[in-house]
Design an enzyme around this catalytic site. Structure first.
Site, PDB file in Angstrom:
ATOM      1  N   ASP A  68     -63.612  61.925  23.233  1.00 53.78           N
ATOM      2  CA  ASP A  68     -64.562  61.068  23.947  1.00 53.78           C
ATOM      3  C   ASP A  68     -64.671  59.746  23.174  1.00 53.78           C
ATOM      4  N   LEU A  90     -59.155  51.273  28.606  1.00 49.25           N
ATOM      5  CA  LEU A  90     -59.411  51.464  30.038  1.00 49.25           C
ATOM      6  C   LEU A  90     -60.441  52.555  30.321  1.00 49.25           C
ATOM      7  N   THR A 151     -63.320  44.457  35.227  1.00 48.27           N
ATOM      8  CA  THR A 151     -63.306  44.399  36.687  1.00 48.27           C
ATOM      9  C   THR A 151     -63.844  43.065  37.203  1.00 48.27           C
ATOM     10  N   ASP A 152     -63.430  42.706  38.414  1.00 42.48           N
ATOM     11  CA  ASP A 152     -63.979  41.495  39.034  1.00 42.48           C
ATOM     12  C   ASP A 152     -65.431  41.695  39.476  1.00 42.48           C
ATOM     13  N   GLU A 153     -65.894  42.965  39.505  1.00 44.79           N
ATOM     14  CA  GLU A 153     -67.259  43.212  39.990  1.00 44.79           C
ATOM     15  C   GLU A 153     -68.326  42.596  39.088  1.00 44.79           C
ATOM     16  N   TYR A 176     -72.705  50.260  37.894  1.00 48.49           N
ATOM     17  CA  TYR A 176     -71.334  50.224  37.366  1.00 48.49           C
ATOM     18  C   TYR A 176     -70.994  48.829  36.856  1.00 48.49           C
ATOM     19  N   SER A 177     -71.183  47.814  37.695  1.00 44.56           N
ATOM     20  CA  SER A 177     -70.746  46.477  37.268  1.00 44.56           C
ATOM     21  C   SER A 177     -71.626  45.941  36.133  1.00 44.56           C
ATOM     22  N   LYS A 180     -70.133  47.438  33.041  1.00 42.21           N
ATOM     23  CA  LYS A 180     -68.868  46.778  32.669  1.00 42.21           C
ATOM     24  C   LYS A 180     -69.166  45.370  32.127  1.00 42.21           C
ATOM     25  N   ASN A 205     -59.632  45.179  43.229  1.00 37.13           N
ATOM     26  CA  ASN A 205     -59.400  46.582  43.603  1.00 37.13           C
ATOM     27  C   ASN A 205     -57.929  46.971  43.542  1.00 37.13           C
ATOM     28  N   LEU A 216     -61.875  54.456  48.304  1.00 35.49           N
ATOM     29  CA  LEU A 216     -61.643  54.251  49.735  1.00 35.49           C
ATOM     30  C   LEU A 216     -60.255  54.685  50.217  1.00 35.49           C
ATOM     31  N   PRO A 231     -65.613  58.158  56.550  1.00 31.25           N
ATOM     32  CA  PRO A 231     -66.927  57.505  56.407  1.00 31.25           C
ATOM     33  C   PRO A 231     -66.808  56.023  56.050  1.00 31.25           C
ATOM     34  N   ARG A 240     -62.553  43.496  50.311  1.00 32.19           N
ATOM     35  CA  ARG A 240     -62.005  43.746  48.979  1.00 32.19           C
ATOM     36  C   ARG A 240     -60.607  43.132  48.906  1.00 32.19           C
TER      37      ARG A 240
HETATM   38  P1  NAD Z   1     -60.451  56.365  36.504  1.00 30.70           P
HETATM   39  O1  NAD Z   1     -61.835  56.826  36.801  1.00 30.70           O
HETATM   40  O2  NAD Z   1     -59.352  56.776  37.420  1.00 30.70           O
HETATM   41  O3  NAD Z   1     -60.020  56.840  35.037  1.00 30.70           O
HETATM   42  C1  NAD Z   1     -60.893  56.754  33.950  1.00 30.70           C
HETATM   43  C2  NAD Z   1     -60.287  57.553  32.806  1.00 30.70           C
HETATM   44  O4  NAD Z   1     -61.169  57.433  31.677  1.00 30.70           O
HETATM   45  C3  NAD Z   1     -60.145  59.053  33.108  1.00 30.70           C
HETATM   46  O5  NAD Z   1     -58.898  59.518  32.656  1.00 30.70           O
HETATM   47  C4  NAD Z   1     -61.277  59.685  32.323  1.00 30.70           C
HETATM   48  O6  NAD Z   1     -61.000  61.013  31.911  1.00 30.70           O
HETATM   49  C5  NAD Z   1     -61.390  58.723  31.150  1.00 30.70           C
HETATM   50  N1  NAD Z   1     -62.733  58.741  30.546  1.00 30.70           N
HETATM   51  C6  NAD Z   1     -63.924  58.653  31.193  1.00 30.70           C
HETATM   52  N2  NAD Z   1     -64.929  58.726  30.298  1.00 30.70           N
HETATM   53  C7  NAD Z   1     -64.358  58.852  29.074  1.00 30.70           C
HETATM   54  C8  NAD Z   1     -64.872  58.953  27.758  1.00 30.70           C
HETATM   55  N3  NAD Z   1     -66.201  58.965  27.523  1.00 30.70           N
HETATM   56  N4  NAD Z   1     -64.006  59.049  26.726  1.00 30.70           N
HETATM   57  C9  NAD Z   1     -62.667  59.047  26.946  1.00 30.70           C
HETATM   58  N5  NAD Z   1     -62.131  58.972  28.176  1.00 30.70           N
HETATM   59  C10 NAD Z   1     -62.959  58.864  29.230  1.00 30.70           C
HETATM   60  O7  NAD Z   1     -60.548  54.785  36.377  1.00 30.70           O
HETATM   61  P2  NAD Z   1     -59.505  53.660  36.819  1.00 30.70           P
HETATM   62  O8  NAD Z   1     -59.749  53.333  38.245  1.00 30.70           O
HETATM   63  O9  NAD Z   1     -58.171  54.040  36.367  1.00 30.70           O
HETATM   64  O10 NAD Z   1     -60.051  52.431  35.960  1.00 30.70           O
HETATM   65  C11 NAD Z   1     -59.602  52.236  34.619  1.00 30.70           C
HETATM   66  C12 NAD Z   1     -60.270  51.001  34.048  1.00 30.70           C
HETATM   67  O11 NAD Z   1     -59.936  49.871  34.842  1.00 30.70           O
HETATM   68  C13 NAD Z   1     -61.790  51.056  34.038  1.00 30.70           C
HETATM   69  O12 NAD Z   1     -62.241  50.455  32.845  1.00 30.70           O
HETATM   70  C14 NAD Z   1     -62.211  50.250  35.255  1.00 30.70           C
HETATM   71  O13 NAD Z   1     -63.474  49.665  35.052  1.00 30.70           O
HETATM   72  C15 NAD Z   1     -61.116  49.209  35.294  1.00 30.70           C
HETATM   73  N6  NAD Z   1     -60.801  48.666  36.628  1.00 30.70           N
HETATM   74  C16 NAD Z   1     -60.543  49.501  37.683  1.00 30.70           C
HETATM   75  C17 NAD Z   1     -60.185  48.950  38.912  1.00 30.70           C
HETATM   76  C18 NAD Z   1     -59.848  49.819  40.097  1.00 30.70           C
HETATM   77  O14 NAD Z   1     -59.656  49.294  41.196  1.00 30.70           O
HETATM   78  N7  NAD Z   1     -59.732  51.130  39.944  1.00 30.70           N
HETATM   79  C19 NAD Z   1     -60.111  47.558  39.059  1.00 30.70           C
HETATM   80  C20 NAD Z   1     -60.402  46.740  37.957  1.00 30.70           C
HETATM   81  C21 NAD Z   1     -60.733  47.305  36.736  1.00 30.70           C
HETATM   82  O1  DAU Z   2     -63.128  45.452  42.333  1.00 34.11           O
HETATM   83  C1  DAU Z   2     -62.698  46.345  41.348  1.00 34.11           C
HETATM   84  C2  DAU Z   2     -63.410  47.673  41.499  1.00 34.11           C
HETATM   85  O2  DAU Z   2     -62.863  48.291  42.666  1.00 34.11           O
HETATM   86  C3  DAU Z   2     -63.248  48.578  40.280  1.00 34.11           C
HETATM   87  O3  DAU Z   2     -63.876  47.964  39.186  1.00 34.11           O
HETATM   88  C4  DAU Z   2     -63.874  49.951  40.546  1.00 34.11           C
HETATM   89  O4  DAU Z   2     -63.648  50.798  39.444  1.00 34.11           O
HETATM   90  C5  DAU Z   2     -63.210  50.531  41.788  1.00 34.11           C
HETATM   91  O5  DAU Z   2     -63.774  51.785  42.094  1.00 34.11           O
HETATM   92  C6  DAU Z   2     -63.364  49.582  42.977  1.00 34.11           C
HETATM   93  O6  DAU Z   2     -64.746  49.493  43.389  1.00 34.11           O
HETATM   94  P1  DAU Z   2     -65.152  49.477  44.941  1.00 34.11           P
HETATM   95  O7  DAU Z   2     -66.549  49.915  45.066  1.00 34.11           O
HETATM   96  O8  DAU Z   2     -64.776  48.192  45.586  1.00 34.11           O
HETATM   97  O9  DAU Z   2     -64.124  50.618  45.488  1.00 34.11           O
HETATM   98  P2  DAU Z   2     -64.327  51.828  46.511  1.00 34.11           P
HETATM   99  O10 DAU Z   2     -62.967  52.374  46.778  1.00 34.11           O
HETATM  100  O11 DAU Z   2     -65.377  52.755  46.093  1.00 34.11           O
HETATM  101  O12 DAU Z   2     -64.823  51.096  47.845  1.00 34.11           O
HETATM  102  C7  DAU Z   2     -64.069  50.075  48.452  1.00 34.11           C
HETATM  103  C8  DAU Z   2     -64.853  49.559  49.648  1.00 34.11           C
HETATM  104  O13 DAU Z   2     -64.886  50.595  50.644  1.00 34.11           O
HETATM  105  C9  DAU Z   2     -66.288  49.230  49.323  1.00 34.11           C
HETATM  106  O14 DAU Z   2     -66.697  48.118  50.114  1.00 34.11           O
HETATM  107  C10 DAU Z   2     -67.063  50.472  49.777  1.00 34.11           C
HETATM  108  C11 DAU Z   2     -66.236  50.972  50.936  1.00 34.11           C
HETATM  109  N1  DAU Z   2     -66.233  52.429  51.158  1.00 34.11           N
HETATM  110  C12 DAU Z   2     -65.911  53.226  50.085  1.00 34.11           C
HETATM  111  C13 DAU Z   2     -65.881  54.592  50.224  1.00 34.11           C
HETATM  112  C14 DAU Z   2     -65.570  55.479  49.047  1.00 34.11           C
HETATM  113  C15 DAU Z   2     -66.456  52.976  52.410  1.00 34.11           C
HETATM  114  O15 DAU Z   2     -66.708  52.241  53.391  1.00 34.11           O
HETATM  115  N2  DAU Z   2     -66.418  54.323  52.548  1.00 34.11           N
HETATM  116  C16 DAU Z   2     -66.133  55.163  51.506  1.00 34.11           C
HETATM  117  O16 DAU Z   2     -66.119  56.408  51.707  1.00 34.11           O
END
Ligand code: NAD
Ligand code: DAU
Length: 369
Positions: A68, A90, A151-153, A176-177, A180, A205, A216, A231, A240
């Protein structure tokens, strides 16, 4: 600020490497840089899955450590044992909806975990940072770097047609944001206060293979194939900006190797979609792939209560990384989305596994200490 140069050997700690983006980053670094040692540290939460890395797990330059990031002792042991000289961070709690129901988990991992990692890096690298180590000057093994993936959030929600720039003021709107944003601020504060060499990137995203089906795109694909409701939050008008995950991994590679210490790089695909339009596109692709009549999958669309505090629009101006580091997305959304759908349809066992209780039990037993 100095440009980070490539050294022949690096010992890189990638946190969160068993997750969605992290697994693509680990795979890229293990395969493209055989001279590096890649240490993947991951707590294997519900979102972490070592199945994502089956193809590299036996590579001679790869090591997995279950830990962790909040556990300072475990993280310090990894730094010492592997003589870590670069971090790509990450690991995070990443799902906005979960942050609304359990904000404290996000404070713990995203804020306290990041600061724990910063403290360990600062302590492990203190001689090099103070110039007292023979390794602290010049090119090669003396260089250390903490790369924080964000993240851009953190920039909040756009309500006009502007784009997020690196200079856009932070205005996080969800737990979340906010977590971050706090972690980004801590990374920059350690750079300013303790001269820790760092880079930050803020990405839009991602989509692609190995994405946990609570987000999503994989959620919709999984529900369409199982004939379950799709949903759509609110009216589906939120926007996005989608980027193929392997293009994010290539951007991370560019920032880690060529980014300038102390700088921030926005990463995005110039690819904005309203949620409802994207869901309809996925329904059309899935109808074709599953041999369904046109319009069949779209009948599953169900409008549900909006996400609390739902950000309206994200959109990235990625011109800095394109101009300064020569990065750009390699494929179009049409190609990336079709590849993505094909991957999930070819890996339905993965989908069933990660959404089953058996998956969670397997990992609890397999990796319990
Ligand atoms: P994810 O949820 O798929 O993966 C997160 C990973 O971190 C998992 O493997 C989990 O086991 C590990 N983790 C969680 N808590 C932990 C802890 N306390 N110690 C060690 N490991 C831990 O996330 P993702 O979508 O791959 O995102 C990775 C990074 O990129 C994040 O920092 C997220 O904020 C950032 N990010 C994600 C997106 C996106 O669209 N998914 C976009 C921009 C930035
Ligand atoms: O912008 C970067 C971010 O993108 C990352 O930092 C986050 O880790 C990542 O999860 C993502 O965040 P979003 O909230 O944008 O992603 P999500 O896939 O949860 O949702 C995308 C869009 O779809 C958002 O407007 C919410 C909507 N949504 C999502 C889900 C899960 C729905 O309408 N229905 C759904 O069931």
């Amino acid at each position: 600020m100095q440009r980070n140069t490539l050294s022949a050997e690096r010992r890189i700690l990638i946190t969160g490497g068993a997750g969605f983006i992290g697994s693509h980053v680990v795979r890229r670094f293990v395969k493209n840089y055989p001279q590096y040692r890649i240490i993947n540290l991951d707590a294997l939460t519900y979102a972490g899955n070592l199945e994502n890395l089956r193809d590299v797990e036996k590579a001679p330059n790869y090591t997995f450590v279950k830990a962790d990031i909040c556990d300072a002792v475990a993280v310090a042991m990894v730094f010492t044992e592997h003589a870590i000289d670069g971090v790509i961070h990450l690991a995070a709690e990443s799902h906005v909806d979960r942050s609304i129901s359990d904000p404290m988990a996000f404070v713990t991992t995203n804020v306290i975990g990041t600061v724990t990692l910063l403290n360990v890096a600062r302590e492990a690298w203190k001689d090099r940072l103070s110039g007292h180590s023979p390794l602290s000057s010049g090119e090669g093994r003396g260089e250390v770097r903490f790369y924080h993936v964000s993240t851009d959030e953190v920039y909040g929600s756009l309500h006009d047609d502007s784009l997020f720039l690196e200079s856009t003021p932070y205005d996080p709107q969800s737990p979340y944001s906010a977590s971050k944003a706090a972690s980004d601020h801590f990374v920059r504060a350690y750079g300013n206060t303790y001269k820790l060499p760092f880079v930050v990137s803020n990405c839009s995203n991602n989509y692609g293979s190995h994405h946990f089906p609570e987000k999503l795109i994989p959620l919709m694909i999984n529900n369409i194939r199982n004939n379950k409701p799709l949903p759509v939050y609110g009216k589906g008008e939120n926007v996005r900006d989608w980027l193929w995950v392997e293009d994010h991994a290539s951007a991370i590679d560019a920032v880690f190797h060529k980014g300038v210490n102390g700088e921030t790089y926005n990463i995005g695909g110039h690819n904005e979609w309203k949620n409802i339009d994207l869901v309809h596109l996925l329904c059309r692709i899935m109808d074709q792939k599953l041999g369904r009549a046109e319009g069949e999958s779209a009948k599953l669309i169900t409008y549900v209560t909006d996400r609390a505090g739902h950000d309206l629009r994200y959109a990235i101006d990625a011109s800095k990384i394109e101009r300064d580091l020569g990065w750009k997305p390699s494929i179009t959304f049409e190609v990336g989305l079709e590849r993505t759908v094909d991957w999930y349809l070819a890996n339905t066992e993965w989908l069933d596994h990660v959404t089953s209780g058996a998956y969670l039990r397997y990992y609890e037993v397999q990796y319990a200490r």
